[in-house]
Write an enzyme that holds these catalytic residues in place. Sequence first.
Site, PDB file in Angstrom:
ATOM      1  N   HIS A  73       0.848  -1.201   0.000  1.00 38.02           N
ATOM      2  CA  HIS A  73       0.000   0.000   0.000  1.00 38.02           C
ATOM      3  C   HIS A  73       0.885   1.254   0.000  1.00 38.02           C
ATOM      4  CE1 HIS A  73      -3.078  -2.596   2.380  1.00 38.02           C
ATOM      5  NE2 HIS A  73      -3.576  -2.430   1.168  1.00 38.02           N
ATOM      6  N   LYS A  80     -18.264  -6.174   9.559  1.00 38.51           N
ATOM      7  CA  LYS A  80     -17.125  -7.085   9.408  1.00 38.51           C
ATOM      8  C   LYS A  80     -16.123  -6.818  10.521  1.00 38.51           C
ATOM      9  CE  LYS A  80     -16.919  -7.715   4.389  1.00 38.51           C
ATOM     10  NZ  LYS A  80     -16.109  -7.323   3.225  1.00 38.51           N
ATOM     11  N   ARG A 132      -1.624  -5.712  -8.262  1.00 35.04           N
ATOM     12  CA  ARG A 132      -0.509  -6.641  -8.084  1.00 35.04           C
ATOM     13  C   ARG A 132      -0.502  -7.723  -9.156  1.00 35.04           C
ATOM     14  NH1 ARG A 132      -2.508  -7.919  -2.165  1.00 35.04           N
ATOM     15  NH2 ARG A 132      -4.354  -7.813  -3.479  1.00 35.04           N
ATOM     16  N   SER A 148      -2.736  -7.699   3.232  1.00 39.06           N
ATOM     17  CA  SER A 148      -2.950  -7.578   4.677  1.00 39.06           C
ATOM     18  C   SER A 148      -3.254  -8.943   5.281  1.00 39.06           C
ATOM     19  CB  SER A 148      -4.114  -6.615   4.954  1.00 39.06           C
ATOM     20  OG  SER A 148      -3.817  -5.343   4.449  1.00 39.06           O
TER      21      SER A 148
END
Length: 161
Positions: A17, A41, A91, A128
Site C-alpha cells: 500500500h 465485518k 498486483r 494484509s
Amino acid sequence: MRSCLCPGSFDPITNGHLDIIERATTIFDHVVVAVLHNPTKTGLFSALERVELARAATAHLPHVEVRSFANMLVVDVAKECGADVILKGLRSEADYAYELPMATANRQIGQIETLFLPGDLARGHLSSSLIKQVAELGGDVTEMVPPPVHTALRAKFVTSR
Ligand code: PNS
C-alpha cells in the site's frame, strides 16, 4: 490542484500500500488515503487503529491525508474529499479482475474515473491477510510492513499467544 483517493480496508496498511501511496504523491498534489470500515465485518484492527497506523506509516509524506469512513460508497467518499480520481494498485491479473467491475460501476454511479498503478513486483505477494497470518503464527513480517505496523502486530499477537 489534482487529488486522488486511495481507498481500502488497510487492516493493516502494508509496504505494498505504502509504495502505491508514495508513488501517488509524485503524480498528484494531494493524496487522500480513505480507510473504509464496514462495521458488520470484524477485522484485526479497529477503524481507529487502522487510521492511526496509516497516519504513522505516511507521516513522512506531507501531501497525504488519512481519513476514515464507515458504511459509505467509495464514490461518495471521493465526492466528500473532493478527489478527482480513485487510484488503485494492481498486483496481478486477479486484482485487475476484481477491480475492473468496481471501477466500471464507480464510473457509472459516480462519474469518477479509476486509475490503476502497477504494484512493485517485489511486493506483489503482499496482502494484509497474508501478513496477518504470518504474524499470528510467529513469522517475521519486518520486511512486509511499515515499522509502526510491525510493532502493532507484535502487540496483538504476542499477548494472545
Ligand atoms: O482493501 P480492500 O478490502 O481491497 O478495499 C476494498 C474497498 C473498501 C475499496 C471496496 O470494498 C469499496 O470500495 N468499498 C466501499 C463500498 C463501495 O463503494 N462498493 C461499491 C464499489 S462498486
